[in-house]
Structure formats: structure tokens, C-alpha cells
Design an enzyme around this catalytic site. Structure first.
Site, short mmCIF file in Angstrom:
data_model
loop_
_atom_site.label_atom_id
_atom_site.label_comp_id
_atom_site.label_asym_id
_atom_site.label_seq_id
_atom_site.Cartn_x
_atom_site.Cartn_y
_atom_site.Cartn_z
N ASP A 43 0.87 -1.09 -0.09
CA ASP A 43 -0.06 0.05 -0.15
C ASP A 43 0.94 1.37 0.08
O ASP A 43 0.39 2.44 -0.06
CB ASP A 43 -1.10 -0.06 1.28
CG ASP A 43 -0.50 -0.03 2.75
OD1 ASP A 43 0.83 -0.04 2.61
OD2 ASP A 43 -1.11 0.13 3.70
N SER A 44 2.18 0.91 -0.04
CA SER A 44 3.11 2.27 -0.20
C SER A 44 2.84 2.79 -1.64
O SER A 44 2.99 3.94 -1.83
CB SER A 44 4.48 1.67 -0.19
OG SER A 44 4.97 0.47 -1.17
N ASP A 82 -1.00 -6.31 0.06
CA ASP A 82 -1.25 -5.32 1.36
C ASP A 82 -2.83 -5.24 1.47
O ASP A 82 -3.31 -4.56 0.44
CB ASP A 82 -0.65 -4.11 1.08
CG ASP A 82 0.52 -3.84 2.25
OD1 ASP A 82 0.46 -4.54 3.15
OD2 ASP A 82 1.42 -3.10 2.05
N LYS A 112 -1.42 -9.48 3.37
CA LYS A 112 -0.61 -8.66 4.63
C LYS A 112 -1.42 -7.97 5.17
O LYS A 112 -2.08 -6.99 4.66
CB LYS A 112 0.88 -8.06 3.77
CG LYS A 112 1.64 -7.51 5.06
CD LYS A 112 2.92 -7.15 4.79
CE LYS A 112 3.07 -5.84 4.02
NZ LYS A 112 2.90 -4.67 4.93
N GLU A 114 -1.28 -5.26 8.84
CA GLU A 114 -0.36 -4.42 9.80
C GLU A 114 -0.86 -4.58 10.99
O GLU A 114 -2.28 -4.45 11.34
CB GLU A 114 -0.19 -3.02 9.56
CG GLU A 114 0.64 -3.02 8.17
CD GLU A 114 0.67 -1.45 7.79
OE1 GLU A 114 0.72 -0.54 8.85
OE2 GLU A 114 1.23 -1.08 6.65
N GLU A 180 9.69 -4.01 10.35
CA GLU A 180 9.95 -2.74 9.83
C GLU A 180 10.71 -1.80 10.62
O GLU A 180 9.86 -1.58 11.84
CB GLU A 180 8.95 -2.04 8.82
CG GLU A 180 9.14 -0.64 8.15
CD GLU A 180 8.17 -0.23 7.30
OE1 GLU A 180 7.08 -0.93 6.72
OE2 GLU A 180 8.37 0.94 6.77
O1 KIV Z 1 3.81 -0.89 1.46
C1 KIV Z 1 4.87 -1.55 1.34
O2 KIV Z 1 5.41 -1.28 0.39
C2 KIV Z 1 5.32 -2.23 2.62
C3 KIV Z 1 6.87 -2.54 2.48
C4 KIV Z 1 7.64 -1.61 2.43
C5 KIV Z 1 7.13 -3.95 3.45
O3 KIV Z 1 4.66 -2.62 3.50
#
Ligand code: KIV
Length: 263
Positions: A43-44, A82, A112, A114, A180
Site C-alpha cells: 500500500d506504499s 497489502d 498482508k 499490519e 519494519e
Molecule cells: O507497502 C509496502 O510497500 C510495504 C513494504 C515496505 C514492506 O509494506
């Protein structure tokens, strides 16, 4: 095709696992072609792809859209999506519905999530229903507002909390956990007794594997360079050089030539 079994075999034999976070077909294809084990549709993308100031505004539909594109490029790599902010925290029912959509509609191999203790029940339920789950502890970008900005998480008394959250995620059934921005000694201590696979980003060299964001790795992100990023290419400079040359060629009448035109 990389599977959970392939990844656990690597952990057992001490072979490092590679992961790249990326969001589109072509970059996923490059990762796949060079044998990157896992591709995370992170989600970056809310910051790197959309230009936002955090990951909080990313929607489920956007994650589904990007994962579909990545899946097309990733023939062999294990694809992880994510789950965006508040798509799994509201209730178990909502989490099942949304994670189910991701797995069914995109072909992702895992999701994924968090967090730690507060999402353990949700992870347990998802895993029992057949959804492989990756956890994420330490600095968790979806909690940027409560953490108070980007920082290392897990120094001094915070270390116990990170270790406890990791164990809880593992017991709930997460097969892999991203660590992280945690001190390298803490990541080592966690990894040394971990049954789940540990993947580090800003967590030192002792994790079972490492993840970087594609755009950081190829040097396309110019304005921020965290300590843990290694740029393998000066992408931004090369892209701008190519674009300037195109601009000049068009302006001077050097592009296109006869061979670049149809007769
Ligand atoms: O969103 C993302 O790209 C991430 C990674 C940096 C682990 O969570």
C-alpha cells in the site's frame, strides 16, 4: 512456481528470501524474470505511485486493480497483497469479505495485515478459512498518526511489545512477518526463535529475507532516501536524461527519421 513450501524450505536451509514491493505489470515481470521469490503489492503505492503523503487513503479497489496487473507479470513469484487501512480492522466479517475478494479476484497468494495483538483473532479466522496471512510489526505505516511520524520502533521498553506482537501473530497462524524499522539485534533475536518467516526492511541483515520498494531500489524516488535503502541504479537521472534527449530531438527535427516512419 514459488509456494509456501518453497519459502519454508529456504528458511530451513538458511537460503535468504527476496521480496520486492511493486505495483505494475512490467516491474513485476522484471522481478519474476530474475527470480525474486515474492512480490508484495504494497500500500506504499499510495505514496510512491499516487504521490500521497501516507498510505492511509488507499482503497481496496485500488489494491485489487494493482494486484491484477502484478499477477499478470508474475508467473513464478509468490504474490502478496497489502490490505489497506480499515479494510480488515472493522470486524472479522469485513476482513473475511475483503481478503476473500483479493484472493478470488486477483490471484494473489496471500494477504498482508499490519498490527499485532489487536488483529490476532482476525488472522486466526482468515488462516483457518484458507487465506495465507503475512503480518507486519515494528514501524507500521497505517499507524503513522499514533506512532507520530517515521521512526525506529522497538528500542528499549518497546522491544518487549514488538516481540510479544510477533509471537501472537505467529500463534494466530501468520506464516511470514515483515519487521519494519526495528533494531537489527531485536530482528535477530526474533528470527533466531521464529517459526514464521521474517522479512526485514530497515531491520538489519539477520532476517530470513529482505524487502525493498522497486522504485527505491532503481533510484526513481529522489526526494527521500531512508538509511536502509540501497539504490542499485540512478533511475531518476537516466529517465530524465532520456526524456531531455527526446525533447531536444523533436524540437530540432531529429525525431522521427525515415526509418522510424511508415512509407
Ligand atoms: O507497502 C509496502 O510497500 C510495504 C513494504 C515496505 C514492506 O509494506
Amino acid at each position: 512456481m514459488i509456494t509456501l513450501r518453497t519459502l519454508f524450505k529456504k528458511k530451513e536451509s538458511g537460503e535468504k528470501i527476496t521480496m520486492i514491493s511493486t505495483y505494475d505489470y512490467l516491474s513485476a515481470k522484471f522481478c519474476d524474470q530474475v527470480g525474486i521469490d515474492c512480490i508484495l503489492v504494497g500500500d506504499s503505492l499510495g505514496m510512491v505511485f499516487q504521490g500521497g503523503s501516507s498510505t492511509l487513503g488507499v482503497s481496496l479497489e485500488e489494491m485489487i486493480y494493482h494486484t491484477k496487473a502484478v499477477r499478470k507479470g508474475a508467473k513464478e513469484s509468490f504474490v502478496i497483497t497489502d490490505m489497506p487501512f480499515m479494510s480488515y480492522q472493522v470486524s472479522k466479517e469485513k476482513a473475511i469479505e475483503n481478503c476473500g475478494r483479493v484472493i478470488k479476484e486477483t490471484g494473489a497468494n496471500a494477504v498482508k495485515l499490519e498490527g499485532g495483538e489487536e488483529i490476532a483473532d482476525i488472522i486466526y479466522k482468515l488462516v483457518s478459512l484458507g487465506v495465507p496471512v503475512v503480518g507486519h510489526v515494528g514501524f507500521t505505516p497505517q499507524k503513522i498518526n499514533t506512532i507520530g511520524g517515521y521512526r525506529v520502533v522497538g528500542k528499549e521498553e518497546e522491544a518487549e511489545r514488538v516481540k510479544r506482537d510477533f509471537k501472537i501473530l505467529e500463534e494466530a497462524g501468520a506464516f511470514m512477518v515483515v519487521l519494519e524499522a526495528v533494531p537489527s539485534a531485536l530482528a535477530k533475536e526474533i528470527t533466531d526463535s521464529a517459526k514464521a518467516i521474517t522479512i526485514g526492511i530497515g531491520a538489519g541483515p539477520y532476517c530470513d529475507g529482505q524487502v525493498l520498494v522497486f522504485h527505491d531500489l532503481v533510484g526513481l524516488v529522489e526526494d527521500i532516501k531512508p538509511k536502509f535503502v540501497r539504490r542499485y541504479l540512478n533511475g531518476a537521472e537516466l529517465f530524465k536524461k532520456a526524456l531531455s534527449e527526446f525533447k531536444e530531438d523533436v524540437e530540432k527535427g531529429r525525431f522521427p527519421t525515415e526509418v522510424e516512419s511508415y512509407g
